[in-house]
Every structure is written in structure tokens, then in C-alpha cells.
Design a protein around this motif. Structure first.
Motif, PDB file in Angstrom:
ATOM      1  N   SER A   1       0.318 -10.997  -1.462  1.00  0.00           N
ATOM      2  CA  SER A   1       0.218 -10.032  -1.592  1.00  0.00           C
ATOM      3  C   SER A   1      -0.909  -9.508  -1.442  1.00  0.00           C
ATOM      4  O   SER A   1      -1.522  -9.753  -1.997  1.00  0.00           O
ATOM      5  CB  SER A   1       1.301  -9.626  -2.768  1.00  0.00           C
ATOM      6  N   ALA A   2      -0.516  -7.875  -0.971  1.00  0.00           N
ATOM      7  CA  ALA A   2      -2.936  -7.217  -1.073  1.00  0.00           C
ATOM      8  C   ALA A   2      -2.284  -5.335  -1.515  1.00  0.00           C
ATOM      9  O   ALA A   2      -0.555  -5.074  -1.260  1.00  0.00           O
ATOM     10  CB  ALA A   2      -2.404  -7.017   0.852  1.00  0.00           C
ATOM     11  N   VAL A   3      -3.619  -4.938  -1.677  1.00  0.00           N
ATOM     12  CA  VAL A   3      -3.017  -3.751  -1.951  1.00  0.00           C
ATOM     13  C   VAL A   3      -4.074  -3.251  -1.561  1.00  0.00           C
ATOM     14  O   VAL A   3      -5.148  -3.894  -0.984  1.00  0.00           O
ATOM     15  CB  VAL A   3      -3.501  -3.273  -3.738  1.00  0.00           C
TER      16      VAL A   3
ATOM     17  N   VAL B   1       1.608  -5.204   2.744  1.00  0.00           N
ATOM     18  CA  VAL B   1       0.590  -4.447   1.231  1.00  0.00           C
ATOM     19  C   VAL B   1       1.699  -3.416   0.370  1.00  0.00           C
ATOM     20  O   VAL B   1       2.797  -3.153   0.390  1.00  0.00           O
ATOM     21  CB  VAL B   1       0.050  -3.287   2.782  1.00  0.00           C
TER      22      VAL B   1
ATOM     23  N   VAL C   1      -6.394  -9.019  -1.833  1.00  0.00           N
ATOM     24  CA  VAL C   1      -5.539 -10.274  -1.912  1.00  0.00           C
ATOM     25  C   VAL C   1      -4.842 -11.023  -3.190  1.00  0.00           C
ATOM     26  O   VAL C   1      -5.804 -11.278  -3.571  1.00  0.00           O
ATOM     27  CB  VAL C   1      -5.377 -11.037  -1.111  1.00  0.00           C
TER      28      VAL C   1
END
Lengths: 279, 279
Positions: free
Chosen positions: B83-85, B116, B133
Motif C-alpha cells: 500500500s501507499a500514502v 494509494v 510505501v
């Protein structure tokens, strides 16, 4: 570039000792044992000229706040910190003391048990410190969307303070979760806006009696790092905070079955707050 | 601020559908099922004027590269994305198309299976897109420090290309790990510097025969998003890449028992590269 490398060295030195089986700074990514339970993940920047100013803020305070903002987001889920990474943009020439910046980051990280396990230092037009954190919660995280009509609303402290070194309410968030909190948020964008977010997500209205503010403060400013939460059983909440040796949270009102209605005493709850955040 | 809110909306819209039991954008943090195995965690920014320029790069390409840089770091561990921010700093006024920026981020995220799940939009003096990530690896991540004298060195492709939309070598990194790679890094800072990092961390020297470069390119520029790795059994490496239907990696030389010695053909390996990264 020399300053950048020194910042890297200082951060690596302060967080150089990964436990066996983990790798922190020094590789392409950090390598960590995954936390038990549910993973929490957030990112927040602090930007020179927006969130802090030369002359007014010290580099150490900037580092502290870059970490504290993110930890406050974990607190608002009822979560515990796991690890952080930091991206620092350094202007050239740089009037900020980068050693102090690293120390401020590290002090907040150590105070709240969230090691900085990696990061990046690049050039930028102003000083920017962007921290991303992971955390965890065993059981269900407290979302914004679970408040029910009749739930009591609490804040964890008086609003409107702008502390130089804010303390994210991690223990308070965990106590609220344990006591059955149905919805929670931190007041980073100001109570009026943040409470409306909870109410909209939950489909309830809000009737406030009174909101505690620090002397000379306003509850609509934000950046006060308190939590506001809803819970069906106020006695259980007070007992949980007492059992954890935490200051009692303050009742400010209740949730109603009138979505879109926001009142404070006999009048409307003022508008106001910072509308630019995404999460 | 209007542009910022539209960017938020567009990102939420593109990543609005969290699976049951997860919460993505819209709360204080993302709430995710933790990945199985070991957790990988990294952060990297792209900064206007440093990593991209108005006129030369499109906003969509900026978004893509912000994601690709981070995914390349996961690839270099032999990991898979989780996952990503994203934190986006937007100048005011803003000449960048923020819809396109969101689309570029989303296209890279979708192409490589790294949603995201949250983020923040704030004001800043120039456009900055910072992505963090998480990823995972089942078994051991490939560090920089495991290369042994006698290991063969490979690159995953010709260096010196500066693709508009680089493709992080995730499948290649996983194949290299499966084939027993002992050390790996991406060539984001240029082969001479990145290979020295591997050699220093592993305590070996490096003897290169020949390094493939694209026509007109240089292997010292970096930003080419290839992987370089060491492995004891070149036959196993070629078999693993073939089994995964990947282009065969290219042998460039071997690790030696002369730490500090870096050669290319009959001469020294040139210096060069970007020294400012921390991880």
C-alpha cells in the motif's frame, strides 16, 4: 550537501540499532517484523512558511511536530505506533540547524515508541519534513463513522493551546477504544470542522453544551492535538481513563438523531477550521 | 484551495473502494490487513526543480514517477507492494494539472498493485509529491550486505535510459530473490555509486567486464530504475527469469575478495552519482 549528509548520519546514529532480524536505515527499504493485528498507515508533512516559521520555531520543535502530527493520527484510531520514515527537503543555503531537527524528530519518536527506520534527504526550496507512520490496533480501529444518537461526546483536554511540543494522545485514544468509543478524530483542523466530519460520516447531529478552551484560546484554531470521541457509556469511559492513570476526559455534549444540526448551547456551532486535509 | 480539494476528491474517487474490513482515505489513518511475512517500509519525494521541471515533464509523469521511485525500492528488496500514502504540496497559484497528477499516481499504483490508501494535500512553494510505501516479502528480504567473493553481478537491463514512465523491476527483483540473490540495489543514484554501496556493505570488491548502456546513455546518471544484484549461481538466475517470462538479466562482472577495489575492464570503475539519499 554536507549538511544533508550530516543530517543523515545523525538520524542513522540515533536510530542505528535495529533489533535482530530487522534492518533500519541503510538499505533500499526498512525491513521490519509486521505488527500483530490491523495495520494503520498515514502521512503528514510540516512545511516552512505554512506549518512553521524561521525565528518563531526552532528546528528541534519542527522535528518534534513532524512526528507528533502523525502520531496524533494514530491516536485518533485508538492505535499504537509501530515505525516511521521521514523525508526531509533541505534548502541551500540552509539557516536551520539540521542536528537539532534530527534531535527533535528522535526525541518525539523515542517519547512515543515510534522509531524512525528510514528516510530520504533531498534538496528543496524550503525546509519540509514529511513523516509517514505505521501503527497497529488489536481488534477494531475507531473510525469516524460509528457514532450513534445518544452517544456522549468527550474531548481529552482543553482546546486552543498551541504547545511548542504537543503530546499526541496515544494512551487516551487507546483508553477510549477500550471503553467502547464509537467514533474518534483528532482536532488538528479545529473542533468545529473535525466534529462535523465525525457527524457527517456517522449520520448524526451534534448538540454541544460547552467546550473547554485554554485561557485566551479558541476551539476553532486546530493544531491542539486533542482527541474528540463519542461513546455510549460515559461511566465506562471515565473508569477506563482512571484505570490508565489518565486525566479524565471532558464531556462536551452528545450526538443527536438530527443529521446536519450542529449546536453549541442555545446557538449554532461556529464554522471554521482547516479544510485542506484529505484523510 | 479549490484545486487542492479537487485533487483530494480525484484521488479518493480513484481509490475509493477499500475491500471489506479495510478503510482507505477518509479517516485519520488508513486501516489495512497487515501483509503476511516481513514488512518493508520506505519514503521518497519528487520535488519540482530537483526531480522534475515545468515544461519538460507533465503532471501525469510526475505522479507516475513519485510512485515508481518507491516501488523500485521495494523491488530492490525482492518484495511485493502492499500500500501507499501520498503527501502533495501544491503551490498557489499552481500551473500543474492536478487531475493529471492524480491520474499518473493512480496509473502507476494500479499497474503495480499498490493502492494509494490515504494522504494529505497542503500548500507549498513548489509542487512536491512524497510517497511512502509498505511492502512485504515472504522469507528473507535481499539486503545490500550479503554479496560474497565469486558471486556473479547482474543488471536487469541497459542503463542510462531516462524513461518518461519508468517501470520498477518488481517481478525481476522477486525472481532474483527466488534464485538466491545475495545482495541487490536499484540504480537510482547511478551504477558506480550504488554498486559501491553494495560492495562496502558486503565487504567485497567489484570487477566489471562490461556494462550495458542505452545508445547515447551513461551508466553513471542514475534514475534508470534497473536492479543490480549478486548471486552465486548464474544458471539458477537465468532459469528463474526464464520461468517468470522475464528478459534475461545481463552479467556485468563478479564480486572479488579485494574490498575497496572497483574495476571496469582493465581500468578503474568511474566515480559519480547522487550521494544525497539516506536509505
Amino acid at each position: 550537501v554536507t549538511g544533508e549528509l550530516r543530517l543523515v548520519e545523525r538520524l542513522v546514529q540515533r536510530f542505528g540499532s535495529a533489533p535482530a532480524g530487522e534492518t533500519w536505515a541503510g538499505d533500499d527499504t526498512a525491513v521490519l517484523r509486521a505488527p500483530a493485528g490491523t495495520l494503520l498507515f498515514a502521512i503528514d508533512p510540516v512545511v516552512e512558511g505554512v506549518h512553521f516559521l524561521p525565528g518563531r520555531d526552532t528546528a528541534a520543535d519542527v522535528g518534534w511536530r513532524a512526528m507528533a502530527r502523525n502520531l496524533s493520527d494514530l491516536a485518533a484510531m485508538g492505535g499504537a505506533p509501530h515505525s516511521a520514515v521521514a523525508s526531509v527537503l533541505v534548502p541551500d543555503p540552509c539557516e536551520w540547524d539540521l542536528d537539532e531537527l534530527a534531535d527533535g524528530l528522535a526525541e518525539a519518536a523515542e517519547s512515543f515508541g515510534c522509531p524512525v527506520v528510514g528516510g530520504d534527504v533531498s534538496t528543496g526550496p524550503v525546509l519540509v519534513v514529511t513523516v509517514a507512520v505505521t501503527g497497529s490496533v488489536v481488534g477494531e480501529a475507531v473510525l469516524r463513522s460509528g457514532a450513534q444518537p445518544g452517544d456522549t461526546l468527550f474531548v481529552t483536554g482543553a482546546l486552543g493551546g498551541l504547545p511548542r511540543r504537543p503530546r499526541p494522545r496515544l494512551a487516551e485514544g487507546q483508553a477510549a477504544r477500550a471503553a467502547g468509543a464509537t467514533a474518534m478524530i483528532d482536532t488538528s483542523d479545529g473542533l468545529p470542522l473535525d466534529l462535523r466530519r465525525v457527524a457527517r460520516a456517522s449520520g448524526v447531529g451534534v448538540a454541544l453544551d460547552e467546550v473547554p478552551v485554554v485561557p485566551g484560546g479558541s476551539f476553532a484554531v486546530g493544531d491542539d492535538y486533542e482527541l474528540v470521541f463519542a461513546a455510549p457509556d460515559p461511566v465506562a469511559v471515565l473508569a477506563a481513563f482512571d484505570a490508565a492513570s489518565l486525566s479524565a476526559p471532558i464531556r462536551i455534549g452528545r450526538c443527536t438523531d438530527s443529521p446536519g444540526s450542529y449546536t453549541l448551547g442555545d446557538g449554532p456551532l461556529p464554522e471554521g477550521g482547516w479544510e485542506h486535509t484529505w484523510h
